[in-house]
Design an enzyme around this catalytic site. Structure first.
Site, PDB file in Angstrom:
ATOM      1  N   GLY B  49      39.309  79.559  62.353  1.00  0.00           N
ATOM      2  CA  GLY B  49      39.050  77.954  63.035  1.00  0.00           C
ATOM      3  C   GLY B  49      40.654  76.697  62.510  1.00  0.00           C
ATOM      4  N   HIS B 265      39.479  70.007  73.802  1.00  0.00           N
ATOM      5  CA  HIS B 265      39.512  69.067  73.257  1.00  0.00           C
ATOM      6  C   HIS B 265      40.776  69.669  72.429  1.00  0.00           C
ATOM      7  CE1 HIS B 265      40.789  73.284  70.801  1.00  0.00           C
ATOM      8  NE2 HIS B 265      41.416  72.813  70.454  1.00  0.00           N
ATOM      9  N   CYS B 408      20.627  83.920  60.462  1.00  0.00           N
ATOM     10  CA  CYS B 408      18.923  83.950  61.145  1.00  0.00           C
ATOM     11  C   CYS B 408      18.621  82.540  60.251  1.00  0.00           C
ATOM     12  CB  CYS B 408      18.382  84.523  60.357  1.00  0.00           C
ATOM     13  SG  CYS B 408      17.383  85.461  61.635  1.00  0.00           S
TER      14      CYS B 408
END
Ligand SMILES: NC(=O)c1ccc[n+]([C@@H]2O[C@H](COP(=O)([O-])OP(=O)(O)OC[C@H]3O[C@@H](n4cnc5c(N)ncnc54)[C@H](O)[C@@H]3O)[C@@H](O)[C@H]2O)c1
Ligand SMILES: NC(=O)c1ccc[n+]([C@@H]2O[C@H](COP(=O)([O-])OP(=O)(O)OC[C@H]3O[C@@H](n4cnc5c(N)ncnc54)[C@H](O)[C@@H]3O)[C@@H](O)[C@H]2O)c1
Lengths: 556, 556
Positions: B49, B265, B408
């Site tokens: 990120g 962005h 999950c």
């Protein structure tokens, strides 16, 4: 339910209506915050500091009380901006209440958005101790002001006794009205310039101020005589600081200390411009707000310029948290920040030792319980003359408001030692009921507020708010009775983040365990935060007290 | 020490070098975050990120590891923006590590101030799971993308099986590159428009994309044939979305789903304008950034206009978190926000049940441990076809990175039931070593991010960040193994606040107790936050699961 008026008084004594003393304490302290003796506007749930509230609305208040009464000793109530939103399973070493008030994602963290949310009943302003249920009335500001004067005295004259010294300041309103009494408690002669005569009259009625004087000559003469007699006293002079400060200066008089606590944070609805009467000013405020504001800021520039000139002449000058330097600078006083704020000047050295506005309240409701803790504090900290003098003065001059309480700046090491003794006194029945220990969010390791508490940090970390968050997390981990994280207290939306904690000493072993954790980590965070920023006193404290800081250089 | 290059791999197996499995787990997960298989740029401690880091610098990293090795089972390490600042006494039911990363007082909460602090080595960007040591590599984004497609399918066609359906999207970069595989996993034919041919080639090499096509006719023909055969497949088409979307639309073709995940962005260093080649664009970016940016935003306007036209023509259109609507609106596309963001459209209903990107990792390092937990999950949640299909697909297509892990989306009720069973499997030796349970900060009750996770909340509470703070506090109270509070993850400085938690199942009774608290309160906060905002699914969940919300109307 909004308009139901009820007069709230905390229950006292040893009968409890909750399932444990911790829940009972949270309930009593919430109620105490709304006691008419304590709260500024209890009908609106407003405790202090503008619109600082204890609960979002009356329905929330009722449900917090009802939930606390049912809350088990292994459950935790969650309060979101004054509304009880959930109860979850925890354990007996966990807090019973967790509170988050007024927190907004930064890009939306302004008053406009806050009011939008408040209008939708989605938020409230928690201030610092209002929404975290540990406000104890006027004693807090009185002690804080006393301490600032005393620390200034220690710094300049090496003595906490200000007998024979002159303090010049401005403002006798809500908070600033503590100045005359605090200055007198410190032994000084304090001259407070206040534009509104009624404010002075009120403080005289309340016993917070000794004399009202209407002209400067009389005031200066009186001050001089009192100084010569070494007599502690407070004088309220009707006048405008922007004029009076200049005049005093030009007469060649240099007070020992010069500061100001007029409502300069608000140039329109607070500060009053000079070169006009109060009545004319109030008139102008309505008829032409733009012109008013301009004149107001110009007056602040005059006001600050006089303060700078006093500084040049040798006075100890400091800003007292009202943002007056900023407006003066805006108006062209380029060196407005040449005199420091009171936090970096006097308070930060205390923060470095983990000291801050520690306080406790007697759930019994009996002043005797506080007197016994006073005696203990005087005995345990006999060598601390400021503390001993404060307790002595407070016993004489502070009126009880709601549950009897005492504020006392204790630091790392002293807080837990003191609380452990008190816990024993609860256990043995010397005290009639448990004691609640808490503090302001304005404490050594629990606030990030770059215009006030963390102004001008040595390393430039003023705006880093990891610290108050870690403070809240570690106090939660340690088992404080309730923990809170707030935004915007003191300086308004966008400008601060801070955390609170309260711990109940009910005489049990469990309480002692929690004291041994929380009253170590909480002031410990203050020492660590300042040691990490490079302050020598904090580094020294950390080393002497063996606070474990993995990255603190041992040779430093 | 900054420039020392080391290759970090978490230890595996049952020998531990810390004083307990919780400390060992924190150490291994920190190391795992920096494993070259997991981290984007381990030499700079960057996990993912952009500049999301696991520790502030190498010295901090070393000291965190060293401190964890010495840390007792009743002590807690505090980490401030990636630096280990203190150890305080707590107790065995408290977290072993508390983390606060990148938090800034709102008025200073911007990239400029952040970089100023970073330059002084006072702060790091923690992103979400980078600084809180629970990033598990590409599986997370793959599963999230898969789930978004599947939920969109359920909403439009009432079925999670997208066989025969066409998805049109843009971008095959770092995150967006998960789209082709995720679309295929969901059964669809997915056509991804990407301006940079090399990006498509790379995804083909990685097995994430099936076909590279260079012209639109071929792509559409291929898609049609695959759809007709009900064959799941992914096609990368070299081209610019701003042109291609329009052309597809004008040919009268209406895909079932239209979205976009180009780097919109950032109009300068991300998005590529149309009406020029990629090379020309890269040239212009350097030679005239202002003009580039303007052309880039104009292209976004074209791009969004085409998406709106697809919507009118009957396609299911959604924004995929890249802020493209905002720029289009700025350029005059007034109704740019007529199509929704993916969170309000598909994810929020899951959040209302406490569902979110739950995950676990095997400290043994042995994939068999994960396969056993996969089997358990399939058995326990056999009726959840999306979950069962995901695990099936993941076993085939997800490559292990660092410690084997599985993601999950489990919700309230299921998380703690599942974790308790896994804890038993650790206790009985069915699993070789403890399992670590964690989640993204992008979870149901742990984030305030008005441009993404909390966009368009029903009651307007998008920016209220009391919720993530309460989430961190209650998880700390419950005894999570480590807890973190971050600012700025996902959407950048000023735009989000969020919290993480990780819990170690080491097979002990103590771990089971903690599971029974933390894995109830953590997803519980998600249900509560959404029920408080008025979402029916959340209110229903709260009632059915007996979550105690004092102010929830029982008649509601
Ligand atoms: N520790 C701190 O940082 C701290 C604590 C308390 C208050 N404050 C600040 O101090 C200020 C005062 O707070 P308050 O609660 O007393 O406000 P207040 O409005 O109740 O009182 C301010 C007083 O100043 C008087 N005043 C205004 N302009 C004047 C002028 N030009 N000359 C003389 N008097 C003038 C007003 O008549 C009023 O009585 C605020 O800015 C507040 O933020 C800071
Ligand atoms: N769940 C979420 O909200 C979520 C998750 C991941 C990514 N995102 C967002 O998605 C965007 C992409 O993230 P990323 O990590 O893949 O970025 P990236 O820069 O790695 O990839 C973007 C890709 O888009 C391509 N591209 C740019 N302009 C184009 C155009 N006009 N036509 C076709 N292709 C074009 C680029 O060549 C690049 O390969 C970002 O804005 C990110 O914030 C959102």
């Amino acid at each position: 339910m909004e308009n139901v008026k009820q007069i709230i008084k905390s229950p006292t004594g040893t009968e409890i209506s909750c399932k444990g003393w911790t829940q009972e304490a949270a309930m009593r302290m919430l109620m105490n915050n709304l006691d008419p003796e304590v709260a500024e506007n209890p009908d609106e749930l407003v405790v202090y500091g503008g619109i600082g509230k204890a609960a979002r609305n009356w329905e929330s208040y009722e449900q917090i009380i009802a939930t606390l009464k049912e809350l088990e000793n292994d459950e935790t109530l969650l309060v979101q901006s004054g509304k009880p939103v959930a109860v979850f399973p925890t354990h007996e070493n966990a807090p019973r209440v967790l509170i988050a008030n007024s927190n907004l994602v930064p890009a939306w963290a302004n008053w406009d958005h806050f009011y939008e949310l408040e209008d939708k009943d989605l938020m409230m302003y928690g201030q610092m101790t209002a929404g975290s249920w540990i406000y104890i009335g006027a004693q807090g500001i009185l002690q804080g002001t006393y301490l600032s004067f005393v620390e200034a005295g220690k710094k300049v004259f090496g003595s906490a006794d200000l007998r024979g010294k002159l303090i010049l300041t401005g403002g006798m309103g809500g908070m600033s009205g503590a100045q005359p009494l605090a200055g007198k408690m410190a032994g000084a002669v304090i001259l407070v310039v206040e534009v509104d005569k009624k404010r002075i009259e009120r403080k005289i009625k309340e016993g917070y101020c000794d004399y009202l004087v209407e002209n400067l000559d009389d005031a200066l003469k009186m001050a001089k005589e009192l100084q010569e007699k070494n007599e502690p006293a407070s004088i309220g002079l009707v006048g405008n600081c922007a004029d009076i400060y200049r005049e005093i200066h030009d007469r060649g008089i240099v007070p020992d200390f010069v500061t100001d606590q007029t409502s300069a944070h608000d140039p329109l609805n607070g500060y009053v411009p000079n070169h006009m009467s109060l009545e004319e000013a109030l008139q102008l405020r309505k008829s032409d707000p733009k012109v008013y504001e301009q004149k107001s800021k110009q007056a602040m520039a005059d006001h600050v310029q006089a303060m700078l000139d006093f500084q040049t002449a040798g006075a100890e000058v400091f800003d007292y948290g009202n943002n007056i330097r900023k407006y003066a600078q805006e108006m062209g006083v380029e060196n407005a920040f040449d005199f420091p704020g009171f936090v970096p000047a006097y308070i930060r050295p205390l923060f470095c030792e983990g000291k801050g506005p520690f306080r406790w309240a007697a759930l019994s409701g009996d002043p005797e319980d506080i007197y016994k803790t006073d005696a203990l504090a005087k005995e345990m900290f006999a060598e601390d003359e400021v503390l001993v003098n404060w307790i002595h003065m407070a016993q004489k001059m502070v009126k009880w408001q709601g549950l009897p309480a005492r504020i006392c700046w204790l630091g790392y090491g002293d807080r837990h030692r003191f609380a452990l003794k008190v816990n024993e006194m609860v256990a043995s029945g010397v005290l009639k009921a448990p004691i609640v220990f808490g503090r302001d969010h304005l404490d050594s390791g629990s606030v990030a507020s770059p215009n006030r508490e963390t102004e001008g940090m040595k390393d430039g970390s003023d705006a880093v708010s990891d610290w108050p968050i870690l403070n809240a997390l570690v106090n939660t981990a340690g088992g404080a009775s309730w923990v809170s994280v707030h935004h915007g207290g003191g300086v308004g939306m966008g400008y601060s983040q801070h955390a609170g904690q309260v711990l109940v000493a009910d005489g049990t072993k469990l309480a002692a365990d929690k004291i041994n954790r929380v009253l170590i980590s909480d002031p410990g965070m203050g020492v660590v935060r300042h040691a990490d920023a490079g302050y020598d006193i904090a580094i020294k404290t950390a080393k002497e007290q063996n606070i474990h800081m993995p990255m603190l250089k041992t040779e430093g």
